[in-house]
Motif scaffolding. Sequence first.
Motif, short mmCIF file in Angstrom:
data_model
loop_
_atom_site.label_atom_id
_atom_site.label_comp_id
_atom_site.label_asym_id
_atom_site.label_seq_id
_atom_site.Cartn_x
_atom_site.Cartn_y
_atom_site.Cartn_z
N VAL A 96 0.89 -1.16 0.15
CA VAL A 96 0.00 0.10 0.03
C VAL A 96 0.91 1.31 -0.10
CG1 VAL A 96 -0.19 -0.02 2.47
CG2 VAL A 96 -1.78 1.17 0.96
N MET A 97 2.11 1.34 0.38
CA MET A 97 2.91 2.48 0.65
C MET A 97 2.19 3.57 1.38
SD MET A 97 6.30 1.46 -0.48
CE MET A 97 6.99 3.02 -1.11
N GLU A 98 1.66 3.29 2.43
CA GLU A 98 1.12 4.20 3.33
C GLU A 98 2.04 5.43 3.67
OE1 GLU A 98 -2.36 4.23 3.95
OE2 GLU A 98 -1.91 6.37 4.24
N SER A 99 1.60 6.67 3.22
CA SER A 99 2.53 7.74 3.14
C SER A 99 2.70 8.26 4.52
CB SER A 99 2.06 8.78 2.18
OG SER A 99 0.99 9.38 2.56
N GLN B 214 0.80 10.68 5.48
CA GLN B 214 0.25 12.12 5.12
C GLN B 214 -1.11 12.00 5.04
OE1 GLN B 214 2.60 12.27 1.68
NE2 GLN B 214 4.70 12.38 2.83
N HIS C 257 11.15 6.62 -0.16
CA HIS C 257 10.59 7.48 0.73
C HIS C 257 8.98 7.39 0.28
CE1 HIS C 257 14.21 9.01 2.00
NE2 HIS C 257 14.43 9.44 0.86
N PRO C 258 7.88 8.06 1.03
CA PRO C 258 6.64 7.85 0.84
C PRO C 258 6.09 8.36 -0.43
CG PRO C 258 6.98 8.81 3.04
CD PRO C 258 8.33 8.92 2.34
N ALA C 259 7.02 9.12 -1.18
CA ALA C 259 6.46 9.42 -2.58
C ALA C 259 6.62 8.42 -3.63
CB ALA C 259 7.43 10.80 -3.10
N ILE C 260 7.02 7.30 -3.32
CA ILE C 260 7.08 6.30 -4.34
C ILE C 260 5.67 5.47 -4.28
CG2 ILE C 260 7.98 3.85 -4.87
CD1 ILE C 260 10.07 6.20 -5.50
#
Lengths: 109, 561, 156
Positions: free
Chosen positions: A29-32, A34, A66-69
């Motif tokens: 999911v790559m939960e950011s 944010q 980083h969360p931007a992926i």
Amino acid sequence: MADIKPRIKVPKTAKKGEVVEIKTLVSHVMESGQRKDAEGKTIPRKIINRFTCEFNGKPVCEMTLHPAISANPFISFFAKVEESGTFTFTWYDDDGSVYKAESKIDVTA
Amino acid sequence: MVSRRDFFALAAAAGAILGPGRAGRLAARDRLSEADLLAFRPVGNVTVLHLTDLHAQLVPIWFREPSTNIGVGEVRGLPPHLTGKEFLAHFGIAPGTAEAHAFTDQDFVELARRFGRVGGLDRIATLVKAIRAERPGRTLLLDGGDAMQGSWVALQTRGADMVAALRALGVEAMTGHWEFTYGAERVEAIVEELGFPFLAGNVLDTEWEEPVFESTAFFERGGVKIAVIGQAFPYTPVSNPRWMIPQWSFGIREERVAAHVEKARAAGAELVILSSHNGFDVDRKLVSRVPGIDVVLTGHTHDALPRALVVGKTLVVGSGSNGKFLARLDLDVQGGEVKDFAFRLIPVFSDAIRPDPETAKLVEELRAPYRAELDRVVGHTESLLFRRGNFQGSWDDLICEALLEQRDAEIALSPGFRWGPTLLPGQPIRMEDVWAQTAITYPQVYRIEMTGAQLKDVLEDVADNIFNIDPYYQGGGDMVRVGGVSFVIDVDQPIGRRISDMTSLKTGRPIDPARKYVVAGWASVNEGVEGPPVWELVARHIEARKVISLPKAGQVRVKGG
Amino acid sequence: MSTGTAATRRRMIEQVGAGVLAAGGLLLLAPRARADLVKAQKLMKELIGDRTPQEGKVRLEMPQIAENGQSVPLTAAVDSPMTPDNYCRVVHILADGNPEAGVCSFEFTPMSGRAEFSTRMRLAQTQNVWAVAEMSDGSVWMTKTEVKVTIGGCGG
């Protein structure tokens, strides 16, 4: 983590000294960290923060994420192969989980 | 390749043969003949025929070219950003002639009545057959995309009518844009049904970033090995619903185009043609940066140019839209280089060309099941109804009027589509005419509240899509049409600073950024939009009015450009 | 297909209202949490110290207009022989309009054979994406590209 399934595309064979393209995908999911939920509370960050590729135990490349992926990280890159062997791919999750995958390649002269 | 200087000499020579002389001849009499339209001094070993943006127009229509078509930055005042008198002067075309009528909006109604309708698949077929007979084994017919959308029959058959039409015409390769609005599954089926290559080298899957379609097809004509590389509209998933093609990713992908060209040359191609739906300015920039393309046949922006433009070592051809033109480009290819060329954008004047009987029969059959619906008259127009123009078209004024009244909205938004034929004052408005402006797979009319600030954001966003100084950031449509509001646009400003003086036409007061306004619009690219199809509202509105007489448009005041 | 009732209209307003600005979805979630130029420059200083990046050698391929702000493909490629004594060590990707400036860092070895990688990233709004390459000789190279995130629609 049954839902984490790495998928790999690596050629099965190559010539000695050839540079081959490797593509990887992992469902995540790559939960950011944010985003906010319905109650306005921040959803805690949970991402894959590191990825490595080794060939016969030697490092080929490594990525810090980083969360931007984007969700379900897609990473593709190249490797120069001089001998037959095994690629090992490893994904490191914020929660300490480690996901691994392997791929064999036959190298001919 | 020939040198730049050679090319200019060639271009000048071609202009001398096909420019003022021909215009003069056509000016000499009102009656045109098929022979006039086919007249061409053949050159070399290859003849490329190009059709683009047919928008499913199978029968003759009228189509008024724009009166406003602004170019920004480096392309300001360059073709295709010339209209009216400036266009005629630039290309040496005498006013009042058939050529002047075909390429510009000048004296449109009067000349339309004199020269009659344009287009029609059966007329195009006659021209294609005649040229093929004249140049056997040397002719290649390519379609630039947007063939399969724009009519009720195409919408009902999900493009099957146009598959039959293009096959009958003998199209040998195509690319796409609106074709994708039938959804991925249907596009895959169409590609199978075509029987000729559907080329789109710039489409990759969103999972593994791998090609979805063929990029290149090879042909041999006149002993020359030809590579045709296809480029689909790069911003299809931005301008049209992405949810219909969620697994496909587009983009200009300049590096990829360059790789296709290199590969084609390596495979022995002596002539490389890019059949592109990028739009004119994007293609002009692309060929200035990617070497090795001999010819780009451009589409999408619907520009009709009487000459092939020479950009570096590449010929750029803009072939118009809606079946109004057929482009003929003769090339002399020797040793992998274009040594000479001749070009003509043939206006398809329907009254001057005998319909090809077989094709006429096919068109009749394709339309027969829908004939009664198509021919239903919903009203009459006293106004000229047209669509093209950067900021305004009377068809869109009518659609916006219908949206405002039928949905009880304060403000109406209608997309700046460039397709859609023209109706002359005094004509009946049939459902076919309404559908020719509205037949899309996402026609729902939404009704929402937006703040004045959001509304300005929408206008700024769309304006940047047209007037961004870098063509690669342009989407190629016209400005979103508005009803119930007026504004000033300064095209030379950057995004966020182009739109000013937004005023409510109802109250005469400035649009309040904080206030919410009820907005009606159609063709939202978002999934799950509910509402009646726009053609229902427009038909209902025309039926209520009986006779359409539109006030002079004054919503948009333009600065700069 | 009548949608005349108030309830239907309300539902439509919700649906389309959410949809009109869908391309800026991430922006709506975090309207003010954007890294500015200063933030990106600060991160770059942390990554490469006082070295001044030169223009050239590194290429960043991205769409000019994003189709989906949640998933924008990028390819970074560096002109390097990738030999044991002359190779590209790492490429950092930064963004100057996201909540955080860092996107990823990709470390190569001579075994990489080719200094190129691809991934997909999130873009909260129109912004510049930076690619900064550090070579084995300590030199630093960079490039920037603007990617637009738009509302969409209204094309052609």
